[in-house]
Motif scaffolding. Structure first.
Motif, PDB file in Angstrom:
ATOM      1  N   ASN A  39       0.842  -1.188   0.000  1.00 37.90           N
ATOM      2  CA  ASN A  39       0.000   0.000   0.000  1.00 37.90           C
ATOM      3  C   ASN A  39       0.879   1.241   0.000  1.00 37.90           C
ATOM      4  O   ASN A  39       1.843   1.330   0.773  1.00 37.90           O
ATOM      5  N   THR A  40       0.576   2.197  -0.874  1.00 40.76           N
ATOM      6  CA  THR A  40       1.305   3.452  -0.893  1.00 40.76           C
ATOM      7  C   THR A  40       0.863   4.302   0.288  1.00 40.76           C
ATOM      8  O   THR A  40      -0.094   3.973   0.996  1.00 40.76           O
ATOM      9  N   TYR A  41       1.564   5.411   0.504  1.00 43.38           N
ATOM     10  CA  TYR A  41       1.205   6.287   1.623  1.00 43.38           C
ATOM     11  C   TYR A  41      -0.173   6.909   1.440  1.00 43.38           C
ATOM     12  O   TYR A  41      -0.778   7.406   2.390  1.00 43.38           O
ATOM     13  N   GLY A  45      -2.640   5.047   0.381  1.00 43.82           N
ATOM     14  CA  GLY A  45      -3.575   3.942   0.553  1.00 43.82           C
ATOM     15  C   GLY A  45      -3.867   3.169  -0.720  1.00 43.82           C
ATOM     16  O   GLY A  45      -4.713   2.276  -0.718  1.00 43.82           O
ATOM     17  N   GLU A  46      -3.159   3.495  -1.809  1.00 44.33           N
ATOM     18  CA  GLU A  46      -3.373   2.774  -3.063  1.00 44.33           C
ATOM     19  C   GLU A  46      -2.581   1.471  -3.050  1.00 44.33           C
ATOM     20  O   GLU A  46      -1.521   1.386  -2.446  1.00 44.33           O
ATOM     21  N   GLU A  47      -3.125   0.464  -3.727  1.00 43.07           N
ATOM     22  CA  GLU A  47      -2.435  -0.818  -3.805  1.00 43.07           C
ATOM     23  C   GLU A  47      -1.489  -0.827  -5.006  1.00 43.07           C
ATOM     24  O   GLU A  47      -1.907  -0.597  -6.127  1.00 43.07           O
TER      25      GLU A  47
END
Length: 237
Positions: free
Chosen positions: A72-74, A76-78
């Motif tokens: 997960n990116t900062y 919140g994306e996968e």
């Protein structure tokens, strides 16, 4: 996640392992530490196998279906790093990492079955069979070279070039008509672009009849355009 009641026999486990290039040609005696400590598991779509940062006690072999690894990116994306299918080994490199933790989160992409290979058993087999270490070094070196090329491409290409290269990569495996294995949001994150940029590119290519797309089904209509667009990504070796 549920363990199956009918535990696979040792000959069945050996047959599965023999489908993996890493273990190709090794006898049952050579692989016995792995066979004796392997665990079989059936999973449903969306079942979590491990989380980033969890202690690592096993890597695993996909026997059916698919699993995906992501972070997960900062925001919140996968960010999907890989999709693994039948007879692919997952997290094999993590077995040798000094922090002894899973570097990514792993879950079942669709219903699947997996065979967990206990870490210490795998290390023992590697120690006793140098051919495995040689194969691992070849595999890790190839992956490192691929990652270096990908980083170089990612930092020197345009969003349009990266999308074109990704479509051509899928086309080389599935044909001119292929299925996107991840969502458009995940694809935008993977290719280092905003979702709006991806949507704009896809819309433009549709209007120019470079591609036809419906849902997650894509057909390349003008491969020459994409070949010329991505020419800088092609390497001699």
């Amino acid at each position: 996640m549920t363990f199956v009641k009918n535990v696979p026999t040792q000959p069945q486990i050996l047959a599965w392992l023999n489908h993996v290039k890493l273990f190709e040609g090794l006898t049952q005696d050579a692989l016995m530490p792995i066979i004796e400590n392997a665990n079989y598991m059936d999973l449903k779509q969306g079942d979590m196998i491990s989380y980033e940062g969890m202690p690592l006690s096993s890597c695993f072999l996909v026997l059916s279906g698919q699993v995906e690894v992501y972070r997960n990116t900062y925001l919140g994306e996968e960010k999907i790093f890989g999709i693994f299918s039948c007879y692919d080994l997952v997290a094999i490199a993590a077995v040798f990492m000094p922090h002894n933790r899973f570097p990514m989160t792993i879950r079942a992409k669709i219903d699947c079955s997996v065979l967990f290979l206990e870490k210490n058993s795998l290390l023992l087999v590697c120690k006793n069979n140098p051919i495995i270490m040689q194969r691992l070094l070849i595999s890790f070196s190839a992956k490192l070279y691929e990652l270096i090329n990908n980083i170089d491409w990612l930092t020197s290409s345009s969003a349009e070039q990266r999308l074109g290269a990704y479509f051509l990569s899928l086309s080389s495996k599935q044909g001119s008509q292929f299925i996107l294995p991840i969502s458009r949001g995940q694809l935008a994150t993977k290719l280092g672009m905003r979702y709006e940029t991806l949507s704009r590119l896809i819309s433009s290519w549709r209007k120019q009849k470079i591609i036809a797309i419906e849902g997650n089904k894509v057909m390349i209509l003008n491969v020459t355009y994409l070949d010329e667009l991505t020419l800088p990504s092609q390497r001699a070796f």
